[in-house]
Design a protein around this motif. Sequence first.
Motif, short mmCIF file in Angstrom:
data_model
loop_
_atom_site.label_atom_id
_atom_site.label_comp_id
_atom_site.label_asym_id
_atom_site.label_seq_id
_atom_site.Cartn_x
_atom_site.Cartn_y
_atom_site.Cartn_z
N SER A 24 71.98 33.30 13.75
CA SER A 24 72.97 33.93 12.72
C SER A 24 73.94 32.72 12.14
O SER A 24 74.00 32.54 10.86
CB SER A 24 74.19 35.03 13.03
N SER A 46 65.94 40.83 6.85
CA SER A 46 66.85 41.45 7.40
C SER A 46 67.35 42.80 6.79
O SER A 46 67.74 43.72 7.54
CB SER A 46 68.14 40.50 7.47
N CYS A 49 64.06 45.01 7.40
CA CYS A 49 63.33 45.07 8.81
C CYS A 49 63.80 46.31 9.47
O CYS A 49 64.68 46.87 9.40
CB CYS A 49 64.16 44.19 9.70
N TRP A 52 64.57 44.27 15.23
CA TRP A 52 64.55 43.08 15.81
C TRP A 52 64.11 43.20 17.10
O TRP A 52 64.35 43.83 17.86
CB TRP A 52 65.94 42.37 15.55
N CYS A 80 60.86 40.26 13.29
CA CYS A 80 61.26 41.45 12.43
C CYS A 80 60.09 42.30 12.52
O CYS A 80 59.12 42.00 12.22
CB CYS A 80 61.73 41.01 11.22
#
Length: 120
Positions: A24, A46, A49, A52, A80
């Motif tokens: 991140s 992100s 998805c 994770w 992902c």
Amino acid sequence: MFDPQKLTEEQYDALCEYAMDLFSFSATQSLSINDPEQYAEVLRLSGTCSQWVYSADAASMELDPEECGAGDPIRVTISCVFEGEKNSRTVDVADVYFTLEGMEEKLGTVVWFPERDSWR
């Protein structure tokens, strides 16, 4: 040599959490500036998805101690997962490299979209 099989669940989770924090931070502080197209792709993935997933193993390369810390190299692959009605697919978004010693100093490096990267 680092062996993820010898870790407790808590230790494994701590490695994955550290990798995600580095992921991140690197995305917002470095990738966004140095490669806006890949950063946009990370953001897109992100947002769509399903979940994770993380996979930690011993890295098969020598890492720069100034970048990643001294000690046995660790690689955490951050992927992902997209779950569809008929099937699911997984995209490896990043490989995060660091050492246990490097974690204490907040060191490590991220390789974005490792399947596309040639230095691996």
